[in-house]
Design an enzyme around this catalytic site. Structure first.
Site, short mmCIF file in Angstrom:
data_model
loop_
_atom_site.label_atom_id
_atom_site.label_comp_id
_atom_site.label_asym_id
_atom_site.label_seq_id
_atom_site.Cartn_x
_atom_site.Cartn_y
_atom_site.Cartn_z
N ASP A 166 17.23 2.89 6.56
CA ASP A 166 16.07 2.02 6.32
C ASP A 166 15.92 1.01 7.45
OD1 ASP A 166 13.79 1.29 5.09
OD2 ASP A 166 14.71 0.25 3.42
N ARG A 224 13.62 11.39 5.75
CA ARG A 224 14.96 11.18 6.28
C ARG A 224 15.97 11.96 5.44
NH1 ARG A 224 14.53 4.91 4.81
NH2 ARG A 224 14.88 5.00 2.56
N ASP A 255 20.16 -3.92 -1.16
CA ASP A 255 19.37 -2.71 -1.42
C ASP A 255 19.27 -1.82 -0.19
OD1 ASP A 255 17.69 -5.14 -0.81
OD2 ASP A 255 16.17 -3.61 -0.46
N ARG A 310 22.28 2.83 -3.77
CA ARG A 310 22.56 1.58 -3.08
C ARG A 310 23.50 0.70 -3.90
NH1 ARG A 310 17.47 3.62 -2.35
NH2 ARG A 310 16.21 2.90 -0.58
N ASP A 358 0.81 -1.22 0.00
CA ASP A 358 0.00 0.00 0.00
C ASP A 358 0.84 1.27 0.00
OD1 ASP A 358 0.94 0.17 2.62
OD2 ASP A 358 -0.98 -0.33 3.55
N GLY A 359 2.17 1.12 0.07
CA GLY A 359 3.03 2.30 0.01
C GLY A 359 3.03 3.13 1.27
#
Length: 467
Positions: free
Chosen positions: A276, A191, A266, A198, A137-138
């Site tokens: 992340d 952020r 990643d 990456r 759903d992002g």
């Protein structure tokens, strides 16, 4: 919560646009039903010339409503990227290659120069669906956003290269998740990173055999992010930079007692910053088998296996760079990783212990003795570094495992004293899983943000004592 830093000049950038279309997709942010500001990092904002209120000369003056507009609705920042960009990349996830990933719930939406003349990205987490969302759903849970703020604040205080949690805005949606009580509250996080490029960005180009784009990416990272003038072998120069920075990050993870949880390619960027944060944890004791992710069934990314995981990841970068350079010089650089990591880990342990280094051999001997004693004694990591800061170990039965450390420390001198009021506290500042859950429970059950803000303030105070 924050100090009152002197604002830098606001210097917007658009360097990422020079990479061109093969590297990203222009996307639109989600439209959220609410925008409730829960955390704003004024210190980080001042470092890129973004301040609240009236501002000062050469800064970008943002009122509270303007903050919500730029970091919750993602109106473009003046002079920077005109539209959000979802980045394209591949990656090894738990060492299985996946070509079907990319920015699935985030994007880069601005760049600026900080007070150290570094190019920085403003990126998001939970900002809506992109072409890489697949069936997601992002969105981001509010709990996930709270956890990321706490992780980045603690790592910054412990001298670990990390992204900075810039803004956390609650967005008023109810989200359903299979691994936590649902429905749960939603948020969008911004952020601040030196880079969102990456290892997986390079892997995608190798997978597609796009040598021209690979050359362009090497040049971008080497010149714009590492500030180096390309020589005769730019890909080797780049690889050397990345190996050194990732080795340093791995060493500082260990000194901090930190377990990232998901060290996929990643999730490893080429400027050597941790970012992340999902199932992270700080290890309560020096247990090399301690894991953070409940789904890491084989302990691939356990506390003590993180250096090996990082080494494996940079090896994947070497494989990708074979698109544009021969293998032998890449292998030569790759073989320096263990030594560079061991040196970085010793330096990081001495930094946290609060003593000045002497020479590499002595420092490595002290670091080895220290980690052996921590592992055998089962003393809490935070307690040890709180009591021993400055290099003076207490006496008593609890400290008998550290006699070898005590003997080696006799040659070392403190790098700073214990005059800061933090050292008069009865217990160290920590952020173990029980504390994280208690902070979240106050928010979830009573909408009480006091423990969260108090913890951020306590972490920053500890950082001042350690710095």
């Amino acid at each position: 919560m924050a100090e009152n830093p002197q604002p830098a000049r606001y210097r917007p950038r658009t360097d990422i646009l020079g990479l061109g279309d093969p590297f990203y997709d222009a996307v639109a942010p989600a439209s959220f039903p609410a925008h409730i500001l829960r955390f704003r990092n004024d210190h980080a904002a001042a470092q890129i010339g973004i301040v609240s209120g009236d501002g000062t000369a050469d800064t970008l003056p943002l009122t509270d409503e303007a903050w919500l507009d730029h970091f919750g609705r993602f109106a473009p920042l003046p002079g920077s990227i005109p539209q959000p960009l979802a980045l394209r990349y591949h990656g090894h996830q738990f060492q299985s290659y996946n070509p079907d990933i990319g920015d699935g719930r985030g994007f880069v939406f601005a760049q600026a120069t900080d007070d150290r003349d570094r190019l920085l990205d403003l990126g998001t987490k939970g900002s809506g669906q992109t072409p890489y969302s697949r069936f997601g759903d992002g969105r981001l849970t509010l709990k996930g956003g709270v956890r990321e703020v706490l992780a980045t604040e603690m790592l910054e205080a412990l001298n670990v290269p990390t992204s900075r949690s810039f803004s956390l805005i609650e967005t008023g949606e109810e989200l359903v998740r299979g691994d936590e009580p649902s429905p749960t509250r939603s948020a969008v996080l911004v952020r601040l990173n030196h880079s969102h490029v990456r290892i997986g960005t390079f892997q995608r180009l190798a997978y597609e055999r796009d040598a021209d784009a690979m050359h362009r990416l090497v040049d971008y990272v080497l010149t714009r992010l590492h500030g180096r003038t390309p020589g005769s072998t730019p890909a080797i120069d780049l690889f050397d930079e990345v190996v050194g920075r990732v080795a340093t990050l791995a060493g500082r993870f260990m000194a901090a007692g930190f377990v990232h949880g998901v060290l996929n390619t990643d999730n490893i960027n080429v400027t050597g910053e941790s970012f992340d944060y999902g199932p992270w944890r700080f290890a309560p004791i020096w247990d090399v088998g301690f894991t953070a992710a409940y789904f890491d069934h084989h302990g691939l990314y356990a506390f003590g296996r993180q250096p090996d995981a990082m080494h494996w990841n940079v090896m994947q970068l070497a494989v990708a760079l074979r698109t544009v350079v021969d293998a032998p010089p890449l292998i030569e650089v790759l073989e320096t990783f263990p030594e560079r990591h061991a040196t970085a880990a010793a330096e990081a342990l001495l930094w946290r212990l609060g003593v000045r280094p002497i020479d590499p051999a002595s420092d490595r001997a002290l670091a080895d003795a220290l980690t052996t004693a921590l592992a055998t004694s089962h003393m809490p990591i935070d307690d040890f570094f709180f009591e021993a800061f400055g290099g003076w170990l207490p006496e008593g039965d609890d400290w008998t495992a550290f006699e070898n450390v005590r003997a080696l420390l006799s040659e070392y001198r403190p790098r700073r004293d214990r005059s800061h009021s933090y050292w008069s506290d009865g217990t160290p500042c920590s952020i173990l899983i029980g504390e994280v859950e208690a902070i979240w429970a106050a928010i979830a059950e009573r909408d009480d943000w006091t423990p969260f803000h108090e913890k951020v303030a306590a972490i920053r105070r500890m950082g001042q004592a350690l710095a």
